[in-house]
Design an enzyme around this catalytic site. Structure first.
Site, PDB file in Angstrom:
ATOM      1  N   ILE A  49      31.847 -37.741 -10.707  1.00  0.00           N
ATOM      2  CA  ILE A  49      33.593 -37.591  -9.918  1.00  0.00           C
ATOM      3  C   ILE A  49      33.296 -37.450  -8.308  1.00  0.00           C
ATOM      4  CG2 ILE A  49      33.402 -35.092 -11.479  1.00  0.00           C
ATOM      5  CD1 ILE A  49      32.902 -33.040 -10.131  1.00  0.00           C
ATOM      6  N   TYR A 197      18.877 -25.518 -10.326  1.00  0.00           N
ATOM      7  CA  TYR A 197      19.610 -25.998 -10.299  1.00  0.00           C
ATOM      8  C   TYR A 197      20.776 -24.474  -9.848  1.00  0.00           C
ATOM      9  CZ  TYR A 197      24.292 -28.444 -11.267  1.00  0.00           C
ATOM     10  OH  TYR A 197      25.261 -28.685 -11.585  1.00  0.00           O
TER      11      TYR A 197
END
Ligand SMILES: NC(=O)c1ccc[n+]([C@@H]2O[C@H](COP(=O)([O-])OP(=O)(O)OC[C@H]3O[C@@H](n4cnc5c(N)ncnc54)[C@H](OP(=O)(O)O)[C@@H]3O)[C@@H](O)[C@H]2O)c1
Ligand SMILES: *[C@@H]1O[C@H](CO)[C@@H](O)[C@H](O)[C@H]1NC(C)=O
Ligand SMILES: *[C@@H]1O[C@H](CO)[C@@H](O)[C@H](O)[C@H]1NC(C)=O
Ligand SMILES: *[C@@H]1O[C@H](CO)[C@@H](O)[C@H](O)[C@H]1NC(C)=O
Length: 319
Positions: A49, A197
């Site tokens: 992205i 994460y």
């Protein structure tokens, strides 16, 4: 119906519902804002992205700085941006968040070479790096996703303030809702790697919120966002038994990279976000967060610890 048919039917209904929800909630940045004369820095801009975001910024006329680790990918991205947008004002600077020395070197070059910075987009991120310790003595997932971007953002604040009104946009993840952050031990290793994460992505939100407070009255805003779920190279480090299901399900069910870049673009350029700070966005809209992501005490605690871990010097503090 036997049990098997029942389960199969249930799964199909679930998939259809998820797909429909995803299509109807998908936001688009409709702003026509131009960025001529403005400089936008995007980290991790060579793929996923980040690349889509860079293409959009270039199409709006900005000088686009690609902060990338792999110079070959970055050069390919630069050529693709030029051929798609006709904007040749694209520059590459190398940065590797696994090394705080690299982050400081990157900032030094930017200060030497660039006269302004209107938008900083903290987009780079990684998943599945395990429980390694970096040369800086920090947990690798926390450093790449949080400590590194935290240091970079601090180092660039002087340039952002000088160019105000300016914006800081940090790409977090809805995965923050699954966190188990220990603020007294931010580098704690986790057996379940996704937790590393998610914890680091919660820290993105905490940083963004505290930054917004520290920057009140400066005309520099700080917002963060969840881009959606997008099948990108983000999943390349996962073990095969996780990577294969992800590669089969995600492309069909969720957003493509262009759709995934919309909320970042919205926060970076949209007139409606002018002056808005300390917010969390999803699908090009402001969203509420769980209490853990709107807890001032935690924001400050993690901010102070992060300052210690990156050894932020007196002359590196610009707020
Ligand atoms: N994809 C999703 O479903 C999803 C969902 C929620 C949030 N996000 C967030 O969206 C952001 C962009 O991810 P993406 O999906 O577009 O993944 P991606 O295609 O893997 O992009 C991540 C970028 O970060 C760079 N990067 C990774 N480690 C780095 C390091 N140590 N130093 C410098 N750059 C580094 C990568 O560079 P290399 O090519 O050199 O590795 C890559 O350009 C991330 O912050 C991610 O956490 C993604
Ligand atoms: C810095 O600017 C000079 C002069 O504009 C240019 O030659 C050089 O390539 C730039 N360095 C980087 C890393 O972009
Ligand atoms: C912020 O912007 C407003 C409106 O443009 C301006 O009046 C004010 O002086 C600016 N403040 C700073 C600190 O730049
Ligand atoms: C964080 O650091 C600031 C500035 O050094 C200090 O005033 C504050 O008391 C600290 N707060 C916490 C919770 O550590």
């Amino acid at each position: 119906m036997n049990t098997f048919t029942c389960i199969a039917f249930g799964i199909i209904v679930f998939i259809v519902v998820v797909k429909i929800l995803n299509v109807v909630t998908k936001g688009r940045c409709t702003s026509k804002a131009k960025l001529n004369g403005k400089t936008v820095l995007i980290t991790g801009a060579s793929g996923g992205i980040g690349k889509e975001t860079a293409i959009d910024m270039a199409a709006r006329g900005a000088r686009v700085i690609l902060g990338c680790r792999n110079l070959k990918f970055a050069e390919d991205t630069k050529q693709e941006i030029i051929s798609k947008t006709g904007n040749t004002n694209i520059v590459i600077y190398q940065i590797d968040f696994e090394s705080l020395t690299s982050v400081r070197k990157f900032s030094k070059l930017i200060h030497e070479n660039e006269s302004r910075l209107d938008v900083l987009i903290n987009n780079a991120g990684a998943m599945g790096l395990g429980n390694k310790i970096t040369e800086d003595g920090l947990h690798i997932m926390m450093q790449v996703n949080h400590f590194g971007p935290f240091l970079l953002t601090n180092l660039l604040l002087d340039l952002l303030k000088k160019s105000a009104p300016s914006r800081i946009v940090t790409v977090s993840s809805l995965g923050y809702i699954l966190t188990l952050l220990d603020p007294d031990n931010l580098n704690k290793p986790r057996r379940f790697d996704e937790l590393n994460y998610f914890n680091s992505k919660l820290c993105n939100i905490l940083m963004s919120n505290e930054l917004a407070r520290k920057l009140e009255g400066t005309n520099v805003t700080s917002n963060c966002l969840h881009p959606g779920v997008i099948y990108t190279p983000l999943f390349k480090h996962l073990p095969w038994y996780k990577r294969i299901p992800v590669s089969l399900i995600f492309p069909f069910l969720f957003k493509n990279t262009k759709e995934g870049a919309q909320t970042t673009i919205h926060c970076a350029v949209c007139e409606k976000v002018y002056g808005v700070s300390g917010k969390y966005f999803q699908d090009c809209k402001e969203y509420w967060t769980l209490p853990i992501a709107s807890n001032r005490e935690l924001d400050v605690k993690v901010w102070n610890k992060s300052m210690e871990f990156v050894k932020l010097q007196e002359n590196e503090i610009h707020y």
